[in-house]
Enzyme design. Structure first.
Site, PDB file in Angstrom:
ATOM      1  N   HIS A 243       0.819  -1.215   0.000  1.00  0.00           N
ATOM      2  CA  HIS A 243       0.000   0.000   0.000  1.00  0.00           C
ATOM      3  C   HIS A 243       0.854   1.267   0.000  1.00  0.00           C
ATOM      4  O   HIS A 243       0.840   2.050  -0.954  1.00  0.00           O
ATOM      5  CB  HIS A 243      -0.937  -0.013   1.205  1.00  0.00           C
ATOM      6  CG  HIS A 243      -1.786  -1.232   1.295  1.00  0.00           C
ATOM      7  ND1 HIS A 243      -2.835  -1.463   0.434  1.00  0.00           N
ATOM      8  CD2 HIS A 243      -1.727  -2.305   2.126  1.00  0.00           C
ATOM      9  CE1 HIS A 243      -3.404  -2.623   0.736  1.00  0.00           C
ATOM     10  NE2 HIS A 243      -2.746  -3.150   1.760  1.00  0.00           N
ATOM     11  N   ASP A 244       1.582   1.493   1.088  1.00  0.00           N
ATOM     12  CA  ASP A 244       2.364   2.726   1.218  1.00  0.00           C
ATOM     13  C   ASP A 244       3.506   2.811   0.205  1.00  0.00           C
ATOM     14  O   ASP A 244       3.756   3.894  -0.347  1.00  0.00           O
ATOM     15  CB  ASP A 244       2.893   2.854   2.644  1.00  0.00           C
ATOM     16  CG  ASP A 244       1.768   3.000   3.666  1.00  0.00           C
ATOM     17  OD1 ASP A 244       0.597   3.170   3.258  1.00  0.00           O
ATOM     18  OD2 ASP A 244       2.050   2.931   4.874  1.00  0.00           O
TER      19      ASP A 244
END
Length: 311
Positions: A243-244
């Site tokens: 995600h990040d």
């Protein structure tokens, strides 16, 4: 080099994103700001300093918001996803960083950096959006001075992960997210719509451990915990979502993703849908787009690039 502020709530995928960013020569990291979310802001600050220590980086770490923008509601720490310490329980020996965080406050740091480099700074926020919301409230002029804000948050076309409708970073402070969305600041939304397509296989994590470095061991141990948590939610998945790190990847190579202009706001009223990112998907939307929403990702190309940099 692109000047970057990275805003984190350092759990496991934040740590991966920090390493990816530090090891990417295309980016000039001005500092890492911290916020509550996966863990408390104090824990996020400690974790960030420890990750940077493993990277031999002296980047400033600037603590920020400890609670949401307007309300007293605080989302519980994501112990089941990131461990008791936010680092996959790798800090069981109580290890503390060798240096201290900056005495400055993250929203003021954001204001100062954006004003000192007008139309140059990209803010990558992979946590609750509280620090940025507070900065905009204090200094509305920065809305027109930022180059871009890349947000890891939301789920416009798919289910959430914190609730059936809401993604975790938005759910941590829905009011802050909606305030930023409505501010007019340029935004690229990197949500679950694309990040759930970026699977990091377990076999690639073992390569980090084979390097026999303290960084490789830390990243492998943390990510193994993260993958095990994914298995609980998605049996047989064999990996975890990046995600990040994808938000960092979009700063380096925007063409990793395909975006669509869209008007998006955050549901602040729904009992069951609080924190949902609602995009106007109609062919003739009633409102002008307020951001670019990532809807497709070249996952294989991104993963190859991420793996070439992170450890």
């Amino acid at each position: 080099m692109k000047p970057i502020i990275l805003d984190v709530d350092t759990g496991i995928d934040d740590a991966l994103a920090i390493s990816y960013a530090v090891n990417s020569p295309e980016l000039e990291l001005l500092g890492v700001t911290t916020c509550f979310g996966n863990v408390t802001v104090q824990e996020a600050t400690r974790n960030t300093l420890l990750v940077l220590e493993h990277l031999d980086s002296s980047l400033p770490v600037i603590p920020g918001a400890a609670k949401p923008f307007f309300v007293s509601r605080v989302k519980a720490s994501a112990v089941h996803i990131h461990g008791r310490d936010g680092m996959g329980n790798t800090l069981s020996d109580g290890k503390l960083p060798k240096r201290e965080a900056s005495s400055q406050y993250a929203p003021q740091f954001i204001i100062d950096q954006v004003r000192s480099r007008p139309h140059q700074v990209t803010i990558i926020t992979v946590a609750a959006m509280t620090n940025l919301a507070l900065a905009i409230m204090q200094a509305p002029d920065i809305v027109n001075l930022v180059d871009n804000v890349i947000v890891m948050g939301g789920a416009v076309t798919r289910a959430g992960n914190a609730t059936p409708h809401a993604e975790a970073n938005i759910y941590a402070d829905p009011e802050a997210a909606d305030y930023v969305f409505a501010s007019g600041i340029p935004i690229t939304l990197v949500g679950l719509d694309v990040t759930m397509e970026t699977l990091l296989p377990k076999k690639d994590v073992e390569v980090w451990r084979d390097k026999q470095t303290t960084l490789g061991d830390l990243m492998a141990d943390m990510t193994d915990f993260y993958i095990d948590a994914y298995e609980d939610f998605y049996p047989g998945i064999g990996g975890c979502g990046l995600h990040d790190p994808l938000a960092v990847g979009v700063a380096i190579h925007p063409d990793f993703v395909t975006t669509s202009p869209m008007h998006v706001r955050v549901d602040l009223d729904g009992f069951h849908t609080l924190g949902r990112t609602v995009g106007d998907l109609r062919s003739k939307p009633a409102n002008q787009p307020n951001m670019q929403v990532c809807l497709q990702v070249d996952a294989d190309r991104f993963l190859k690039h991420f793996l070439s940099r992170v450890v």
